[in-house]
Design an enzyme around this catalytic site. Structure first.
Site, PDB file in Angstrom:
ATOM      1  N   LYS A   1      40.327  29.054  41.266  1.00 36.64           N
ATOM      2  CA  LYS A   1      40.005  29.561  42.576  1.00 36.64           C
ATOM      3  C   LYS A   1      41.267  29.292  43.360  1.00 36.64           C
ATOM      4  O   LYS A   1      42.078  28.666  43.727  1.00 36.64           O
ATOM      5  CB  LYS A   1      39.205  30.128  42.678  1.00 36.64           C
ATOM      6  CG  LYS A   1      38.308  30.591  41.588  1.00 36.64           C
ATOM      7  CD  LYS A   1      36.921  30.782  42.195  1.00 36.64           C
ATOM      8  CE  LYS A   1      35.699  30.974  40.853  1.00 36.64           C
ATOM      9  NZ  LYS A   1      34.453  31.876  41.347  1.00 36.64           N
TER      10      LYS A   1
ATOM     11  N   HIS B   1      38.711  40.340  38.437  1.00 40.97           N
ATOM     12  CA  HIS B   1      37.763  39.409  38.383  1.00 40.97           C
ATOM     13  C   HIS B   1      36.975  39.917  39.810  1.00 40.97           C
ATOM     14  O   HIS B   1      37.233  40.100  40.578  1.00 40.97           O
ATOM     15  CB  HIS B   1      38.118  38.066  39.402  1.00 40.97           C
ATOM     16  CG  HIS B   1      37.260  36.904  38.949  1.00 40.97           C
ATOM     17  ND1 HIS B   1      36.446  37.395  40.301  1.00 40.97           N
ATOM     18  CD2 HIS B   1      37.053  35.782  38.691  1.00 40.97           C
ATOM     19  CE1 HIS B   1      35.870  35.796  40.091  1.00 40.97           C
ATOM     20  NE2 HIS B   1      35.714  34.903  39.067  1.00 40.97           N
TER      21      HIS B   1
ATOM     22  N   GLU C   1      31.161  39.150  33.320  1.00 39.77           N
ATOM     23  CA  GLU C   1      30.667  37.931  34.604  1.00 39.77           C
ATOM     24  C   GLU C   1      30.426  38.575  35.301  1.00 39.77           C
ATOM     25  O   GLU C   1      29.986  38.994  36.021  1.00 39.77           O
ATOM     26  CB  GLU C   1      31.382  37.275  35.363  1.00 39.77           C
ATOM     27  CG  GLU C   1      32.847  36.607  34.191  1.00 39.77           C
ATOM     28  CD  GLU C   1      33.987  35.520  35.398  1.00 39.77           C
ATOM     29  OE1 GLU C   1      33.749  34.716  35.297  1.00 39.77           O
ATOM     30  OE2 GLU C   1      34.291  35.794  36.271  1.00 39.77           O
TER      31      GLU C   1
HETATM   32  C1  PEP Z   1      34.050  32.644  37.876  1.00 32.47           C
HETATM   33  O1  PEP Z   1      34.354  32.781  39.248  1.00 32.47           O
HETATM   34  O2  PEP Z   1      34.831  33.282  37.100  1.00 32.47           O
HETATM   35  C2  PEP Z   1      33.115  31.914  37.345  1.00 32.47           C
HETATM   36  C3  PEP Z   1      32.193  31.644  36.415  1.00 32.47           C
HETATM   37  O3  PEP Z   1      32.699  30.768  38.699  1.00 32.47           O
HETATM   38  P1  PEP Z   1      31.284  29.635  38.418  1.00 32.47           P
HETATM   39  O4  PEP Z   1      31.812  29.135  37.132  1.00 32.47           O
HETATM   40  O5  PEP Z   1      31.691  28.301  39.284  1.00 32.47           O
HETATM   41  O6  PEP Z   1      29.906  30.159  38.234  1.00 32.47           O
END
Ligand code: PEP
Length: 268
Positions: free
Chosen positions: A12, A96, A172
């Protein structure tokens, strides 16, 4: 079907030349004995050159966190897939949830970006996932279905090329990202299986081969329960990818899930 697991760090908006240098060298060292999984990091554009210098002779892949939906032109601040490919990128995160929500990125735009990545020879990591509101309204499956089926809007040649490049899907759940609270393993497995079944409706062979990785609060502590699920083929890791030891601990599980049997039995 044995799919080799893939663990990708999403850095990020973090890092600096000095911090990255340290972290990348630590990662090379920490991951060097883990041969049964693939690893990558996706970092901010300005550091791709640095990643190429440090990671070129290592098994660790590097990539971008997005690519423009345009090839070139008057699009101030955009960065194209062919530009990032010049820095040896073989991966790009596309769609994302932070892009989908902060930049109102539609499925259609995300799929156009998938095409640009594929045209540049880059493996897209296409992210799907429902928001908390959608989750609570029981709309998770319909949202995911729309996001996944959008991929079939790719023209035939691009779709074939995407498959050849090993297109990855990342599930996700938005409510789990950055919250330190992952989805329950059975919950994640249900969605991964659902995604695979959606793909199978169109393309059985690809459904068997496609790596569907999980993201959202993945940590060394929950890696065993999540990564032993039959349709979870690795992870997209935010927070824990900024610490080489934590990333290695997740990587160890991905590389050898057999160690989890002992752990899960001990817990029971
Ligand atoms: C992401 O942003 O793709 C992610 C999985 O973040 P985190 O592992 O911090 O939840």
């Amino acid at each position: 079907m044995m799919r080799k697991k893939l663990v990708v760090g999403n850095w990020k908006l973090h890092g600096s030349l000095a911090e990255n240098e340290k972290l990348m060298h630590e990662l090379v060292d920490q991951l060097k004995h883990l041969h049964n999984a693939d690893f990558g990091i996706c970092l901010p554009y300005p550091y791709l050159f640095q990643a190429q210098k440090i990671l070129a002779k290592t098994p660790i892949l590097w990539g971008a966190q997005n690519v423009s939906q345009f090839y070139d032109g008057a699009y101030t601040s955009s960065v194209s897939a062919s530009m990032v490919a010049e820095f040896g990128c073989t991966l790009a995160i596309i769609g994302h949830s932070e892009r989908r929500s902060y930049s109102h990125e539609s499925n259609q735009k995300a799929v156009t970006r998938v095409k640009r990545a594929v045209d540049a020879g880059i493996t897209p990591i296409y992210c799907v996932g429902e928001t908390l509101a959608e989750h609570e309204l029981g709309q998770a499956k319909s949202v995911i279905e729309e996001q996944v089926l959008a991929l079939f809007g790719l023209d035939d040649a691009t779709y074939a090329h995407a498959k050849a490049l090993g297109l990855v899907i990342a599930y996700e759940p938005v409510w789990a990202i950055g919250k330190g609270q992952a989805a329950k393993p059975e919950q994640a497995q249900t969605m991964h299986q659902f995604i695979r079944a959606l793909i199978a409706k169109r393309d059985k062979t690809f459904a068997e081969n496609v790596r569907i990785i999980y993201g959202g609060g993945l940590t060394p502590e929950n890696a065993c329960t999540l990564l032993t699920m039959s349709d979870i083929d690795g992870g997209l890791v935010g927070r824990c990818s900024l610490n080489a030891i934590e990333f290695r601990r997740i990587g160890e599980v991905a590389s050898d899930t057999k160690q989890c049997v002992v752990e899960i039995v001990e817990e029971a």
